[in-house]
Design a protein around this motif. Structure first.
Motif, mmCIF file in Angstrom:
data_model
loop_
_atom_site.group_PDB
_atom_site.id
_atom_site.type_symbol
_atom_site.label_atom_id
_atom_site.label_comp_id
_atom_site.label_asym_id
_atom_site.label_seq_id
_atom_site.Cartn_x
_atom_site.Cartn_y
_atom_site.Cartn_z
ATOM 1 N N GLU A 20 0.744 -1.227 -0.121
ATOM 2 C CA GLU A 20 -0.077 0.118 0.182
ATOM 3 C C GLU A 20 0.809 1.317 -0.092
ATOM 4 O O GLU A 20 0.237 2.472 -0.334
ATOM 5 C CB GLU A 20 -0.538 -0.074 0.943
ATOM 6 N N LEU A 21 2.128 1.054 0.200
ATOM 7 C CA LEU A 21 3.073 2.124 0.201
ATOM 8 C C LEU A 21 4.406 1.778 -0.186
ATOM 9 O O LEU A 21 4.920 0.691 0.036
ATOM 10 C CB LEU A 21 3.362 2.678 1.794
ATOM 11 N N SER A 22 5.077 2.440 -1.169
ATOM 12 C CA SER A 22 6.285 2.494 -1.802
ATOM 13 C C SER A 22 7.431 3.119 -0.790
ATOM 14 O O SER A 22 7.269 4.022 -0.517
ATOM 15 C CB SER A 22 6.266 3.011 -3.146
ATOM 16 N N PRO A 23 8.537 2.195 -0.777
ATOM 17 C CA PRO A 23 9.598 2.749 -0.180
ATOM 18 C C PRO A 23 10.131 4.268 -0.735
ATOM 19 O O PRO A 23 10.629 4.930 -0.053
ATOM 20 C CB PRO A 23 10.637 1.593 -0.148
ATOM 21 N N VAL A 24 9.855 4.202 -2.140
ATOM 22 C CA VAL A 24 10.233 5.175 -2.739
ATOM 23 C C VAL A 24 9.363 6.462 -2.360
ATOM 24 O O VAL A 24 9.962 7.695 -2.040
ATOM 25 C CB VAL A 24 10.306 5.051 -4.413
ATOM 26 N N ASP A 25 8.130 6.379 -2.271
ATOM 27 C CA ASP A 25 7.228 7.526 -2.018
ATOM 28 C C ASP A 25 7.374 7.793 -0.456
ATOM 29 O O ASP A 25 7.505 9.218 -0.277
ATOM 30 C CB ASP A 25 5.701 6.837 -1.926
ATOM 31 N N ARG A 53 17.488 8.048 -2.086
ATOM 32 C CA ARG A 53 16.451 7.678 -3.306
ATOM 33 C C ARG A 53 16.801 6.184 -3.813
ATOM 34 O O ARG A 53 16.049 5.258 -4.099
ATOM 35 C CB ARG A 53 16.354 8.739 -4.280
ATOM 36 N N LYS A 54 18.119 5.996 -4.129
ATOM 37 C CA LYS A 54 18.631 4.730 -4.779
ATOM 38 C C LYS A 54 18.484 3.635 -3.790
ATOM 39 O O LYS A 54 17.941 2.661 -4.233
ATOM 40 C CB LYS A 54 20.147 5.034 -5.156
ATOM 41 N N ALA A 55 18.524 3.805 -2.466
ATOM 42 C CA ALA A 55 18.388 2.934 -1.706
ATOM 43 C C ALA A 55 16.982 2.505 -1.491
ATOM 44 O O ALA A 55 16.497 1.412 -1.495
ATOM 45 C CB ALA A 55 18.917 3.062 -0.260
ATOM 46 N N ALA A 56 16.261 3.389 -1.655
ATOM 47 C CA ALA A 56 14.673 3.202 -1.587
ATOM 48 C C ALA A 56 14.183 2.380 -2.450
ATOM 49 O O ALA A 56 13.241 1.595 -2.751
ATOM 50 C CB ALA A 56 14.039 4.553 -1.348
ATOM 51 N N ALA A 57 14.787 2.864 -3.977
ATOM 52 C CA ALA A 57 14.333 2.071 -5.089
ATOM 53 C C ALA A 57 14.777 0.618 -5.179
ATOM 54 O O ALA A 57 14.080 -0.141 -5.577
ATOM 55 C CB ALA A 57 15.047 2.948 -6.374
ATOM 56 N N GLN A 58 15.865 0.521 -4.717
ATOM 57 C CA GLN A 58 16.383 -0.814 -4.400
ATOM 58 C C GLN A 58 15.458 -1.750 -3.564
ATOM 59 O O GLN A 58 15.318 -2.915 -3.709
ATOM 60 C CB GLN A 58 18.004 -0.851 -3.939
ATOM 61 N N LEU A 72 12.058 -3.176 8.864
ATOM 62 C CA LEU A 72 12.917 -1.889 8.729
ATOM 63 C C LEU A 72 13.204 -1.776 7.130
ATOM 64 O O LEU A 72 13.445 -0.717 6.692
ATOM 65 C CB LEU A 72 14.211 -1.928 9.512
ATOM 66 N N HIS A 73 12.701 -2.530 6.322
ATOM 67 C CA HIS A 73 13.243 -2.644 5.086
ATOM 68 C C HIS A 73 12.325 -1.350 4.267
ATOM 69 O O HIS A 73 11.088 -1.566 4.094
ATOM 70 C CB HIS A 73 12.566 -3.838 4.386
ATOM 71 N N GLY A 116 17.720 -3.426 5.806
ATOM 72 C CA GLY A 116 17.043 -2.779 4.632
ATOM 73 C C GLY A 116 16.646 -1.282 4.902
ATOM 74 O O GLY A 116 16.010 -0.802 3.772
ATOM 75 N N ALA A 117 17.023 -0.658 6.009
ATOM 76 C CA ALA A 117 16.816 0.578 6.361
ATOM 77 C C ALA A 117 17.291 1.579 5.370
ATOM 78 O O ALA A 117 18.608 1.300 4.791
ATOM 79 C CB ALA A 117 17.139 1.231 7.579
ATOM 80 N N VAL A 118 16.823 2.760 5.260
ATOM 81 C CA VAL A 118 17.260 3.869 4.164
ATOM 82 C C VAL A 118 17.749 4.755 4.990
ATOM 83 O O VAL A 118 17.094 5.698 5.590
ATOM 84 C CB VAL A 118 15.966 4.158 3.219
ATOM 85 N N LEU A 119 19.160 5.036 4.512
ATOM 86 C CA LEU A 119 19.668 6.243 5.341
ATOM 87 C C LEU A 119 19.649 7.588 4.745
ATOM 88 O O LEU A 119 20.049 7.843 3.356
ATOM 89 C CB LEU A 119 21.347 5.929 5.520
ATOM 90 N N LEU A 120 19.021 8.577 5.485
ATOM 91 C CA LEU A 120 18.726 9.957 5.062
ATOM 92 C C LEU A 120 20.007 10.835 4.996
ATOM 93 O O LEU A 120 20.076 11.748 4.169
ATOM 94 C CB LEU A 120 17.560 10.542 5.576
ATOM 95 N N GLY A 121 20.655 10.757 6.242
ATOM 96 C CA GLY A 121 21.992 11.545 6.312
ATOM 97 C C GLY A 121 22.173 11.238 7.828
ATOM 98 O O GLY A 121 21.967 10.441 8.697
#
Length: 479
Positions: A20-25, A53-58, A72-73, A116-121
């Motif tokens: 229902e939700l995309s990691p990219v979104d 964004r690359k990590a989220a797309a992957q 956490l993915h 699978g967590a996505v690092l923002l900074g």
């Protein structure tokens, strides 16, 4: 309908698992939120939008292919800028580390990456974690108030919707203090449970790494990943009971020199634990007269030892508040350090005996809510005297560092100015499951209206401000 960045970790994880939700979104939503509010809050040192964004797309591709790694993915998060992530600077919010780049991940960063967590900074810390205010960062509930520290950037990022969760470090309260002041959840695990390899030290025998999240359930999920376990997201609990749980309420120390509204809110929350089945008992906290001297006697020389070389070669690169503390540490005799460690050992034994009779201790996280950014002291007229803001904020959190016991801070209300109040639960060594059980039960019975601080978006407060009709006349805060 909530925007993606407003979701708790658990809710976002369920939505991602259900497609229902995309990691990219979700990641784009968090990055848009950063662009919207970061100029006012100053939570981040570094934002790596392209890499996120690359990590989220992957993550999205992996999940679509059936390679879902768990809750956490695909979840966007941030790291306190003491924690190494390969290829990124670890500045410790200091000019001393202006040119440092991490060659490899810290263990905790590697475990989150594996989950699978996505690092923002990377988020701001009080320089080298040696302070309780994080002056670069503004409180998510009131920009004229301190964020708390030293993990102020991490707490504000989570409270403002700039990250779904964050990691902080805690040497004398540095996860729990900013969490309490920004209305989020902070967990300091048992000493040694979460590895600190690849984390810039402040005081090696007091340092901890732990999660800052919007809910207790979220903290539970992150802790599982940090300890090398596989977090699972089951159905939401609706029947939390604390039957048989023995909760201790301190007669001494923890309610001394505490702002009236903080005391009322925390005692009310403790009463709500009892309404969920907990058995309350009063206790005396041992060796309280030694807490401050022992904390400083251990931390100050250990911090100076960690900075010995750069303090000698580049002292001018440190901020004045941190430099004076580091220089003072060089004047502490070895005999004083050993006395502090001996007192700490005695304290650890005395606290361990407390937990022969109880399962957890419930108390305020900090004695007052977020003070104004230019405020230097807190006044306690009932007892006569003042203390520095840093001493006030560290006072109730330091015992859990000295003893190494796990401690959870969770929001339990607001004061009359609309600022968050935190309750602290302390458990026996490796008793995180008990703390999280109690925190979840309280949170389930008293869910917040919103998970975000109003300064970043002017949202509805998370709960009704506490306005006691007959408060104990123990403290006023200097304005």
């Amino acid at each position: 309908m909530r925007l993606p960045y407003e979701l708790s970790l658990a809710d976002a994880a369920r939505a991602i698992a259900a497609r229902e939700l995309s990691p990219v979104d979700l990641t784009d939503s968090a990055l848009e939120r950063i662009a919207e509010v970061e100029g006012d809050l100053g939570a981040y040192v570094t934002v790596c939008a392209d890499e996120a964004r690359k990590a989220a797309a992957q993550a999205e591709r992996d999940i679509a292919a059936g390679r879902h790694r768990g809750p956490l993915h695909g979840i966007p998060m941030t790291l306190k800028d003491l924690i190494d992530a390969a290829g990124l600077p670890t500045t410790a919010s200091s000019r001393v580390r202006a040119h440092h780049t991490a060659r490899k991940d810290s263990i905790v960063a590697a475990r989150l990456r594996s989950a699978g967590a996505v690092l923002l900074g990377k988020t701001h810390t009080h320089e080298f974690a040696y302070g309780l205010t994080t002056p670069q960062t503004r409180n998510a509930w009131a920009a004229d108030r301190v964020a708390g520290g030293s993990s102020g950037g991490s707490a504000v990022a989570v409270a403002a919707g700039e990250a779904t969760f964050a990691l902080g470090t805690d040497t004398g309260g540095s996860i729990r203090v900013p969490s309490a002041l920004n209305g989020v959840v902070g967990l300091k695990p048992t000493y040694g449970l979460v590895p600190v390899d690849g984390v810039t030290p402040l005081s090696w025998s007091l340092d901890h790494v732990g999660p800052i999240t919007r809910t207790v359930r979220d903290a539970e999920l992150v802790l599982a990943a940090l300890t090398g376990h596989h977090p699972t997201e089951g159905p939401a609990r609706t029947d939390e009971s604390l039957a048989g749980l023995r909760v201790a309420v301190p007669r001494t120390y923890y309610f001394d020199r505490v702002a009236p509204e903080v005391e009322v809110a925390v005692r009310r929350a403790i009463g709500q634990l009892a309404s969920l089945g907990a058995e309350l008992t009063e206790i005396d906290i041992p060796m309280t007269e030694y807490v401050q001297a022992t904390q400083w006697g251990v931390m100050v020389p250990e911090a100076t030892a960690a900075h010995e070389q750069t303090l000698r070669t580049s002292p001018e690169l440190y901020g004045p508040d941190v430099r004076v503390l580091l220089e003072a540490g060089g004047l502490v005799p070895a005999t004083d350090y050993l006395r502090a460690q001996r007192a700490r050992t005695l304290m650890q034994g005395a606290w361990a005996r407390l937990f022969d009779e109880v399962d957890l201790i419930a108390a305020p996280t900090v004695p007052c809510t977020a003070v104004h950014r230019d405020q230097q002291e807190v006044s306690w007229p009932a007892t006569g005297g003042t203390e520095s803001v840093s001493d006030a904020y560290v006072r109730l959190s330091a015992p859990a560092n000295l003893t190494g016991l796990p401690s959870l801070s969770l929001p339990v209300g607001l004061d009359g100015a609309g600022l968050p109040i935190g309750m602290q639960l302390i458990g026996r060594a490796l008793g995180e499951a008990t703390l999280l059980r109690a925190g979840r039960a309280y949170e389930t019975a008293h869910p917040p209206v919103t998970l975000l601080g109003p300064e970043a978006g002017h949202r509805t407060p998370a709960s009704t401000p506490v306005a006691p009709s007959t408060p104990p006349a123990d403290a006023t805060i200097l304005r």
